[in-house]
Design a protein around this motif. Sequence first.
Motif, mmCIF file in Angstrom:
data_model
loop_
_atom_site.group_PDB
_atom_site.id
_atom_site.type_symbol
_atom_site.label_atom_id
_atom_site.label_comp_id
_atom_site.label_asym_id
_atom_site.label_seq_id
_atom_site.Cartn_x
_atom_site.Cartn_y
_atom_site.Cartn_z
ATOM 1 N N THR A 1 0.857 -1.192 0.000
ATOM 2 C CA THR A 1 0.000 0.000 0.000
ATOM 3 C C THR A 1 0.892 1.239 0.000
ATOM 4 O OG1 THR A 1 -0.123 -0.007 2.406
ATOM 5 C CG2 THR A 1 -1.885 -1.140 1.227
ATOM 6 N N GLY A 2 0.409 2.307 -0.577
ATOM 7 C CA GLY A 2 1.180 3.541 -0.628
ATOM 8 C C GLY A 2 2.363 3.449 -1.571
ATOM 9 N N ASP A 3 2.170 2.767 -2.699
ATOM 10 C CA ASP A 3 3.287 2.566 -3.631
ATOM 11 C C ASP A 3 3.400 3.668 -4.687
ATOM 12 O OD1 ASP A 3 1.245 1.988 -5.467
ATOM 13 O OD2 ASP A 3 1.640 -0.163 -5.464
ATOM 14 N N ALA B 1 3.782 7.655 -11.027
ATOM 15 C CA ALA B 1 4.931 7.050 -10.334
ATOM 16 C C ALA B 1 6.244 7.530 -10.954
ATOM 17 C CB ALA B 1 4.843 5.531 -10.390
ATOM 18 N N ARG B 2 6.259 7.691 -12.280
ATOM 19 C CA ARG B 2 7.485 8.166 -12.938
ATOM 20 C C ARG B 2 7.903 9.519 -12.374
ATOM 21 N NH1 ARG B 2 7.095 8.339 -19.114
ATOM 22 N NH2 ARG B 2 5.439 9.793 -18.586
ATOM 23 N N HIS C 1 6.879 10.852 -9.413
ATOM 24 C CA HIS C 1 7.137 10.732 -7.970
ATOM 25 C C HIS C 1 8.524 10.170 -7.682
ATOM 26 C CE1 HIS C 1 6.317 10.292 -3.722
ATOM 27 N NE2 HIS C 1 6.827 9.073 -3.811
ATOM 28 N N PHE C 2 8.937 9.158 -8.427
ATOM 29 C CA PHE C 2 10.220 8.493 -8.173
ATOM 30 C C PHE C 2 11.354 9.048 -9.048
ATOM 31 C CE2 PHE C 2 7.171 5.251 -6.699
ATOM 32 C CZ PHE C 2 7.680 5.008 -5.435
ATOM 33 N N SER C 3 11.063 10.105 -9.811
ATOM 34 C CA SER C 3 12.054 10.701 -10.719
ATOM 35 C C SER C 3 12.686 9.632 -11.608
ATOM 36 C CB SER C 3 13.136 11.447 -9.929
ATOM 37 O OG SER C 3 12.572 12.464 -9.150
ATOM 38 N N ALA C 4 11.844 8.820 -12.211
ATOM 39 C CA ALA C 4 12.312 7.716 -13.057
ATOM 40 C C ALA C 4 12.518 8.190 -14.498
ATOM 41 C CB ALA C 4 11.309 6.569 -13.022
#
Length: 173
Positions: A87-89, A125-126, A128-131
């Motif tokens: 959760t919270g991924d 997510a990209r 958020h995680f600076s991917a």
Amino acid sequence: MSFLDSSKMWIDTIWSILTAEPLLTIFLVVFFGGSVLLALIVNMIKQYRLKKSGILEVDKMTGKNFEEYLQVLFKSRGYHVKLTPTTGDYGADLILTSKGEKIVVQAKRYKNNVGIKAVQEVVSARSHFSADKCWVITNSYFTNPAKELAGSNSVELINRDQLLSWMLKMNKQ
């Protein structure tokens, strides 16, 4: 008494007990060493079983087991793999790194085709995680709206056919 002094006192006390009681020392080494060894063996067996899974086993996996399977798959392909919390991924199930490149992955073990929600999640997510890249991987296929949204957001979609190809390569290793 400081924390450091207190810690040193405990370490000194434990050390004096262990050096005075060699049988206790042997028991503790065997017990805890055996527990660690057992945990390593169980993990190795789990990794081996996941690696040898075929597409039919993948189709029966839970979502979490599918993520663990992908972890094994990508490690075999040379990636460093981190599973995110259940959760919270923030829309990423796995984070892959290789040669300075970071890829966020949304894993979808589905019976039906995967829709736009998975694409939306991995795009966020990209950021958020600076991917550098983002992928959605499924044991199924993608809807046309998902393909269209992925195209306009530079999301790579890995469907059942590509996954199966990667699985076959891993099993030949």
